[in-house]
Write a protein that holds these residues in place. Sequence first.
Motif, PDB file in Angstrom:
ATOM      1  N   ILE A 106       0.839  -1.198   0.000  1.00  0.00           N
ATOM      2  CA  ILE A 106       0.000   0.000   0.000  1.00  0.00           C
ATOM      3  C   ILE A 106       0.876   1.250   0.000  1.00  0.00           C
ATOM      4  O   ILE A 106       0.648   2.212  -0.747  1.00  0.00           O
ATOM      5  CB  ILE A 106      -0.931   0.002   1.224  1.00  0.00           C
ATOM      6  CG1 ILE A 106      -2.031  -1.053   1.074  1.00  0.00           C
ATOM      7  CG2 ILE A 106      -1.539   1.384   1.450  1.00  0.00           C
ATOM      8  CD1 ILE A 106      -3.109  -0.680   0.085  1.00  0.00           C
ATOM      9  N   ASP A 107       1.893   1.244   0.844  1.00  0.00           N
ATOM     10  CA  ASP A 107       2.811   2.380   0.925  1.00  0.00           C
ATOM     11  C   ASP A 107       3.594   2.535  -0.375  1.00  0.00           C
ATOM     12  O   ASP A 107       3.774   3.643  -0.878  1.00  0.00           O
ATOM     13  CB  ASP A 107       3.759   2.170   2.103  1.00  0.00           C
ATOM     14  CG  ASP A 107       4.603   3.398   2.404  1.00  0.00           C
ATOM     15  OD1 ASP A 107       4.027   4.474   2.621  1.00  0.00           O
ATOM     16  OD2 ASP A 107       5.836   3.279   2.430  1.00  0.00           O
ATOM     17  N   SER A 161       1.458   3.735   9.805  1.00  0.00           N
ATOM     18  CA  SER A 161       2.562   2.806  10.038  1.00  0.00           C
ATOM     19  C   SER A 161       2.582   1.754   8.933  1.00  0.00           C
ATOM     20  O   SER A 161       1.541   1.398   8.375  1.00  0.00           O
ATOM     21  CB  SER A 161       2.410   2.125  11.399  1.00  0.00           C
ATOM     22  OG  SER A 161       2.311   3.081  12.432  1.00  0.00           O
ATOM     23  N   VAL A 162       3.761   1.257   8.622  1.00  0.00           N
ATOM     24  CA  VAL A 162       3.915   0.223   7.602  1.00  0.00           C
ATOM     25  C   VAL A 162       4.399  -1.047   8.287  1.00  0.00           C
ATOM     26  O   VAL A 162       5.468  -1.057   8.904  1.00  0.00           O
ATOM     27  CB  VAL A 162       4.915   0.655   6.512  1.00  0.00           C
ATOM     28  CG1 VAL A 162       5.071  -0.443   5.463  1.00  0.00           C
ATOM     29  CG2 VAL A 162       4.461   1.955   5.859  1.00  0.00           C
ATOM     30  N   SER A 163       3.600  -2.112   8.214  1.00  0.00           N
ATOM     31  CA  SER A 163       3.967  -3.337   8.921  1.00  0.00           C
ATOM     32  C   SER A 163       3.320  -4.550   8.275  1.00  0.00           C
ATOM     33  O   SER A 163       2.145  -4.845   8.514  1.00  0.00           O
ATOM     34  CB  SER A 163       3.554  -3.250  10.396  1.00  0.00           C
ATOM     35  OG  SER A 163       3.855  -4.453  11.075  1.00  0.00           O
ATOM     36  N   ASP A 164       4.077  -5.260   7.452  1.00  0.00           N
ATOM     37  CA  ASP A 164       3.585  -6.534   6.922  1.00  0.00           C
ATOM     38  C   ASP A 164       3.350  -7.535   8.050  1.00  0.00           C
ATOM     39  O   ASP A 164       2.395  -8.316   8.023  1.00  0.00           O
ATOM     40  CB  ASP A 164       4.598  -7.120   5.933  1.00  0.00           C
ATOM     41  CG  ASP A 164       4.623  -6.375   4.608  1.00  0.00           C
ATOM     42  OD1 ASP A 164       3.625  -5.700   4.282  1.00  0.00           O
ATOM     43  OD2 ASP A 164       5.639  -6.457   3.901  1.00  0.00           O
ATOM     44  N   LEU A 165       4.232  -7.512   9.059  1.00  0.00           N
ATOM     45  CA  LEU A 165       4.148  -8.512  10.120  1.00  0.00           C
ATOM     46  C   LEU A 165       2.908  -8.351  10.989  1.00  0.00           C
ATOM     47  O   LEU A 165       2.457  -9.315  11.602  1.00  0.00           O
ATOM     48  CB  LEU A 165       5.402  -8.470  10.991  1.00  0.00           C
ATOM     49  CG  LEU A 165       6.596  -9.271  10.462  1.00  0.00           C
ATOM     50  CD1 LEU A 165       7.786  -9.171  11.400  1.00  0.00           C
ATOM     51  CD2 LEU A 165       6.216 -10.740  10.280  1.00  0.00           C
ATOM     52  N   SER A 251       3.387   9.095   4.295  1.00  0.00           N
ATOM     53  CA  SER A 251       4.572   8.986   3.456  1.00  0.00           C
ATOM     54  C   SER A 251       4.268   9.220   1.984  1.00  0.00           C
ATOM     55  O   SER A 251       5.111   8.997   1.140  1.00  0.00           O
ATOM     56  CB  SER A 251       5.189   7.594   3.625  1.00  0.00           C
ATOM     57  OG  SER A 251       4.272   6.593   3.243  1.00  0.00           O
ATOM     58  N   GLN A 252       3.045   9.643   1.662  1.00  0.00           N
ATOM     59  CA  GLN A 252       2.710   9.812   0.251  1.00  0.00           C
ATOM     60  C   GLN A 252       3.480  10.970  -0.358  1.00  0.00           C
ATOM     61  O   GLN A 252       3.617  12.029   0.227  1.00  0.00           O
ATOM     62  CB  GLN A 252       1.207  10.051   0.081  1.00  0.00           C
ATOM     63  CG  GLN A 252       0.767  10.014  -1.376  1.00  0.00           C
ATOM     64  CD  GLN A 252      -0.733   9.921  -1.490  1.00  0.00           C
ATOM     65  OE1 GLN A 252      -1.398   9.478  -0.584  1.00  0.00           O
ATOM     66  NE2 GLN A 252      -1.263  10.344  -2.612  1.00  0.00           N
TER      67      GLN A 252
END
Length: 256
Positions: A106-107, A161-165, A251-252
């Motif tokens: 997504i980010d 926040s960016v978090s695959d986990l 962060s865009q």
Amino acid sequence: RTYDLSVRCLTTSRVYNVHAKVVSFNVNRRIGKRRSITWPGAEHFRGEEVYGYANEVLDLKFWGKKVLVVGAGAFAFENLRTAIERGAKQVTILGRRSGTTCPKWIDMIAFLRPLDNYFNTNKSGNIISFDAWRQCYKDACLDTPECWEEGLLKPHNHTVSVSDLAFLGGYYGLVDLRVGEIASFRSDGQGVLLKDGSGLDCDIVIKATGFHLNDEVPAVTGYSKIHSFNLLDFNLNYGAEPLLDGGQHGSQKRQT
């Protein structure tokens, strides 16, 4: 306009007088001193209680432990990742309000998608991405952020926040996202009590409870407002990041 400054050397304490045509302050605004917090009954807790900053978690033994991360911002999800990567059995993020997190794709797409002449992305594509993002929450059995029901992307003054986990952990039953506040540590030393009367078992408490705003630049300069192009006054610049409103993806590209 020019400026006269007194500058103190941190190593020698010597004060220098400087005359400058341009002054630029490059000091972080949102991340000042950390917000310190504790709860009654800490002396009973048999586990570890640390802050999630400045490498305080480095010496923790996560393997097989239940971890409680207090906070719902970017630092909270960073500590979730660390705990999972080091073998934690269960990680719960507990915030006073739910933060917003997204999978990396997504980010990444926010950077890769084409922009129109007004620096906007295609609305139909936005809907497709958002629906897929919502489905990630559903597949991971995680509650979507409350702010989405209010028409906001994220809580005010938060980043995404960016978090695959977080999503992988939710899918496999390793991660839970909770909204609530700690009232005290339990008397049995095995966890915490929440203000709603419920309890959480945990072996490690990581406090990612945010920071106070850094007010040093307003105190030094006497200015409380910032103008276009980050100017406090002519030839006086403050390179501070903006207040993040709830409609902005932190962060865009090309957005402030």
